[in-house]
Write a protein that holds these residues in place. Sequence first.
Motif, PDB file in Angstrom:
ATOM      1  N   VAL A 143      -5.185  -4.278  -0.183  1.00 45.83           N
ATOM      2  CA  VAL A 143      -5.395  -5.525  -0.921  1.00 45.83           C
ATOM      3  C   VAL A 143      -4.133  -5.787  -1.733  1.00 45.83           C
ATOM      4  O   VAL A 143      -3.829  -5.049  -2.669  1.00 45.83           O
ATOM      5  CB  VAL A 143      -6.631  -5.451  -1.846  1.00 45.83           C
ATOM      6  CG1 VAL A 143      -6.799  -6.753  -2.610  1.00 45.83           C
ATOM      7  CG2 VAL A 143      -7.890  -5.132  -1.054  1.00 45.83           C
ATOM      8  N   ASP A 144      -3.397  -6.794  -1.321  1.00 46.88           N
ATOM      9  CA  ASP A 144      -2.154  -7.168  -2.006  1.00 46.88           C
ATOM     10  C   ASP A 144      -1.230  -5.972  -2.233  1.00 46.88           C
ATOM     11  O   ASP A 144      -0.645  -5.802  -3.307  1.00 46.88           O
ATOM     12  CB  ASP A 144      -2.456  -7.868  -3.343  1.00 46.88           C
ATOM     13  CG  ASP A 144      -3.234  -9.164  -3.179  1.00 46.88           C
ATOM     14  OD1 ASP A 144      -3.165  -9.770  -2.090  1.00 46.88           O
ATOM     15  OD2 ASP A 144      -3.912  -9.558  -4.143  1.00 46.88           O
ATOM     16  N   GLY A 145      -1.132  -5.101  -1.224  1.00 42.27           N
ATOM     17  CA  GLY A 145      -0.232  -3.952  -1.297  1.00 42.27           C
ATOM     18  C   GLY A 145      -0.816  -2.711  -1.936  1.00 42.27           C
ATOM     19  O   GLY A 145      -0.133  -1.697  -2.054  1.00 42.27           O
ATOM     20  N   GLU A 146      -2.074  -2.752  -2.335  1.00 45.68           N
ATOM     21  CA  GLU A 146      -2.722  -1.588  -2.954  1.00 45.68           C
ATOM     22  C   GLU A 146      -3.893  -1.123  -2.086  1.00 45.68           C
ATOM     23  O   GLU A 146      -4.775  -1.915  -1.751  1.00 45.68           O
ATOM     24  CB  GLU A 146      -3.228  -1.948  -4.350  1.00 45.68           C
ATOM     25  CG  GLU A 146      -3.809  -0.764  -5.092  1.00 45.68           C
ATOM     26  CD  GLU A 146      -4.303  -1.112  -6.497  1.00 45.68           C
ATOM     27  OE1 GLU A 146      -5.091  -0.304  -7.034  1.00 45.68           O
ATOM     28  OE2 GLU A 146      -3.935  -2.167  -7.031  1.00 45.68           O
ATOM     29  N   LEU A 147      -3.895   0.173  -1.726  1.00 51.82           N
ATOM     30  CA  LEU A 147      -5.004   0.687  -0.933  1.00 51.82           C
ATOM     31  C   LEU A 147      -6.278   0.669  -1.766  1.00 51.82           C
ATOM     32  O   LEU A 147      -6.281   1.054  -2.943  1.00 51.82           O
ATOM     33  CB  LEU A 147      -4.716   2.108  -0.445  1.00 51.82           C
ATOM     34  CG  LEU A 147      -3.600   2.230   0.593  1.00 51.82           C
ATOM     35  CD1 LEU A 147      -3.452   3.682   1.042  1.00 51.82           C
ATOM     36  CD2 LEU A 147      -3.846   1.330   1.791  1.00 51.82           C
ATOM     37  N   THR A 148      -7.347   0.203  -1.143  1.00 51.17           N
ATOM     38  CA  THR A 148      -8.639   0.039  -1.796  1.00 51.17           C
ATOM     39  C   THR A 148      -9.730   0.528  -0.857  1.00 51.17           C
ATOM     40  O   THR A 148      -9.686   0.262   0.340  1.00 51.17           O
ATOM     41  CB  THR A 148      -8.868  -1.459  -2.126  1.00 51.17           C
ATOM     42  OG1 THR A 148      -7.791  -1.911  -2.959  1.00 51.17           O
ATOM     43  CG2 THR A 148     -10.184  -1.689  -2.825  1.00 51.17           C
ATOM     44  N   VAL A 149     -10.714   1.239  -1.397  1.00 55.92           N
ATOM     45  CA  VAL A 149     -11.832   1.749  -0.606  1.00 55.92           C
ATOM     46  C   VAL A 149     -12.975   0.740  -0.635  1.00 55.92           C
ATOM     47  O   VAL A 149     -13.344   0.242  -1.694  1.00 55.92           O
ATOM     48  CB  VAL A 149     -12.310   3.111  -1.152  1.00 55.92           C
ATOM     49  CG1 VAL A 149     -13.597   3.561  -0.478  1.00 55.92           C
ATOM     50  CG2 VAL A 149     -11.224   4.164  -0.974  1.00 55.92           C
ATOM     51  N   ALA A 150     -13.526   0.473   0.552  1.00 60.56           N
ATOM     52  CA  ALA A 150     -14.706  -0.387   0.684  1.00 60.56           C
ATOM     53  C   ALA A 150     -15.812   0.451   1.308  1.00 60.56           C
ATOM     54  O   ALA A 150     -15.592   1.110   2.325  1.00 60.56           O
ATOM     55  CB  ALA A 150     -14.385  -1.589   1.562  1.00 60.56           C
ATOM     56  N   VAL A 151     -16.985   0.445   0.693  1.00 66.57           N
ATOM     57  CA  VAL A 151     -18.123   1.216   1.198  1.00 66.57           C
ATOM     58  C   VAL A 151     -19.210   0.209   1.573  1.00 66.57           C
ATOM     59  O   VAL A 151     -19.764  -0.459   0.708  1.00 66.57           O
ATOM     60  CB  VAL A 151     -18.620   2.226   0.143  1.00 66.57           C
ATOM     61  CG1 VAL A 151     -19.718   3.106   0.713  1.00 66.57           C
ATOM     62  CG2 VAL A 151     -17.458   3.090  -0.378  1.00 66.57           C
TER      63      VAL A 151
END
Length: 165
Positions: free
Chosen positions: A62-70
Amino acid sequence: MAKKQKKQAGGTPATVALTTSGTPFTLHAYEHDPASPSYGEEAAEALGVSPDRVFKTLVADVDGELTVAVVPVAGQLDLKALASAVGGKRAAMADPAAAERTTGYVRGGISPLGQRKRLRTVLDASASTHETICISAGRRGLEVELTPAALTTLTSAILAPIGRA
């Protein structure tokens, strides 16, 4: 659900994190079929649990930042909704190698718990409609069952409608 699992040799970082925190959970192991086209659906079927109670862990950029989606294995991740949930503009699935390197887990076994680098986490709001949910315990063929509230607390997750059928 078991009150508390004892720390066992060979535990995954996810189960160690749960044990260390004192969070109640139940561990479910099953025989993983490497030919299975969907790890999450395989887990739901093997455990005899509705696919809307088994959640998959996805890593997005997300906009260059890794983000976890569950999100539930019965549906898909809505990337636009994920970006919106964290105040971002654009989201895309992360490079699998980057996801594995950052979390310390292999694809199909990524857990939102016990990651090598703690990532911002968003849990689909549908989780709150269940008493317990199942997530990866950190390797293929191993799931952990816990309350959505416990997962939210342990990961500092945002609860948002990020899944779609």
